[in-house]
Write an enzyme that holds these catalytic residues in place. Structure first.
Site, PDB file in Angstrom:
ATOM      1  N   CYS A 257       4.638  -4.730 -10.267  1.00 36.93           N
ATOM      2  CA  CYS A 257       3.367  -5.328  -9.484  1.00 36.93           C
ATOM      3  C   CYS A 257       2.950  -4.238  -8.485  1.00 36.93           C
ATOM      4  CB  CYS A 257       3.692  -6.613  -8.684  1.00 36.93           C
ATOM      5  SG  CYS A 257       4.734  -6.735  -7.428  1.00 36.93           S
ATOM      6  N   HIS A 306       4.991 -10.571  -4.392  1.00 36.37           N
ATOM      7  CA  HIS A 306       4.309 -10.088  -5.694  1.00 36.37           C
ATOM      8  C   HIS A 306       2.795  -9.828  -4.965  1.00 36.37           C
ATOM      9  CE1 HIS A 306       2.982 -10.100  -9.569  1.00 36.37           C
ATOM     10  NE2 HIS A 306       1.724 -10.770  -9.333  1.00 36.37           N
ATOM     11  N   HIS A 318      -3.270  -7.993 -12.256  1.00 39.79           N
ATOM     12  CA  HIS A 318      -1.887  -7.664 -11.615  1.00 39.79           C
ATOM     13  C   HIS A 318      -0.993  -7.067 -12.870  1.00 39.79           C
ATOM     14  CE1 HIS A 318      -0.213 -11.915 -11.914  1.00 39.79           C
ATOM     15  NE2 HIS A 318      -1.272 -11.724 -12.900  1.00 39.79           N
TER      16      HIS A 318
END
Length: 344
Positions: A257, A306, A318
């Protein structure tokens, strides 16, 4: 004549034992009959467990990334210090050599004085204290000894700093190894669960994910493109759609991420930190989704493990987790709460 003796009756103890055994047998038979067979977990149950394991793996991944970044930084710092020490030692040797040559010249002419003799046989610090009161040194010799003294101090400090950083590096490498094992362990558990699914169930899960991503893509594309460097970072991230998530990866064939977001902003000419937690500490924080603009960084989960890029209309782009690819997704299905955005 036939015998009319009554048969021997079993003892009371024997009757009790037999009765108990019979009752137990009946109970076990009844339990066996009524017990439900061991059921295989459903597709949705497996998905929920796998998603949880992937979340835990991503948490460990960001810690792994932080330890890796720290290791690389320490290695560079140690290398710089070691170069400084090497140069400093060469300069010190040169200063000592020049003093030695001066002493040798005085010795050959028979004019070597006590000051040079003291220098060659004792500590410069102690000697300078004595020389200041005895006025035994020439101005040139005082200057040379002071330079030697200062260079010795610098070298001692550099060597001490290098030793501390080497200890820190060893500790960081240990932490890195632990986090790597933790990530690999979580991923192995998730794969074991996925292996319990049939081919049809796996295909159904993939189809559900693809459908959700396509729907999010439609929503995001309806929001239009971003502007400025955030828009440039977002546009670059769009060019990476479909590339797989791999923990610790920063491109160009795969990403995690924060690897995706850091590379996207680098492509826009902006250097941001490597990990999601560090990225959360830069720029201007935005707590309302309605205030977000395309390309803003968006953070999820309480520990901020995240991060993605806002795509508009409540969607993000993402790298979600192992087993997925860079894709569009609704903010409401990421798996953890939206915490805030950051405008770089």
């Amino acid at each position: 004549m036939a015998s009319h003796r009554r048969p021997k009756q079993p003892s009371r103890a024997r009757v009790t034992v037999l009765t108990t055994a019979a009752a137990a047998a009946v109970a076990l038979t009844s339990q066996a009959a009524n017990a439900a067979p061991s059921e295989k977990p459903s597709k949705d149950e497996v998905k929920a467990k796998v998603d949880k394991l992937y979340e835990e793996a991503e948490q460990a991944t960001e810690k792994f990334n932080g330890a890796k970044e720290k290791q690389e930084k320490l290695q560079k710092e140690i290398s710089t210090i070691q170069d400084n020490v090497a140069r400093g030692q060469a300069e010190l040797n040169e200063l000592r050599d020049s003093m030695g040559l001066a002493a040798a010249a005085q010795y050959r002419t028979g004019s070597i004085d006590s000051s040079v003799q003291l220098f060659l046989s004792s500590d410069p610090d102690d000697y300078l204290d004595k020389a200041s009161t005895m006025d035994q040194l020439s101005a040139q010799q005082v200057d040379a000894l002071k330079k030697i003294q200062e260079k010795q101090r610098e070298l001692a400090q550099d060597r001490s700093e290098a030793a501390e950083k080497l200890k820190d590096l060893a500790s960081t490498r240990t932490e890195l190894g632990k986090k790597k094992k933790e990530v690999q362990g979580k991923l192995a558990q998730a794969q074991k669960l996925l292996n319990t699914l049939t081919a049809r169930e796996k295909a159904a899960l993939a189809a559900e994910q693809a459908s959700a991503s396509n729907e999010s893509a439609g929503e995001a594309l309806g929001a239009g493109a971003g502007s400025g460097r955030a828009g440039a970072a977002y546009a670059w991230a769009q060019s990476q759609l479909g590339k797989p998530y791999v923990y610790g990866a920063t491109g160009m064939s795969s990403y995690d991420c924060s690897g995706l977001t850091s590379r996207a902003y680098a492509a826009a000419g902006v250097s941001i930190p490597r990990t999601s937690q560090a990225q959360a500490g830069i720029g201007t924080k935005i707590y309302s989704v309605s205030q977000l603009k395309v390309g803003d960084l968006v953070f999820f989960f309480n520990d901020l493990h995240h991060v993605g890029l806002y795509a508009g209309n409540g969607q993000i782009i993402h790298a979600p987790r192992t087993g997925t690819v860079v894709r569009y997704e609704s903010m409401g299905t990421v798996g953890g709460p939206f915490m805030f955005g950051v405008r770089v």
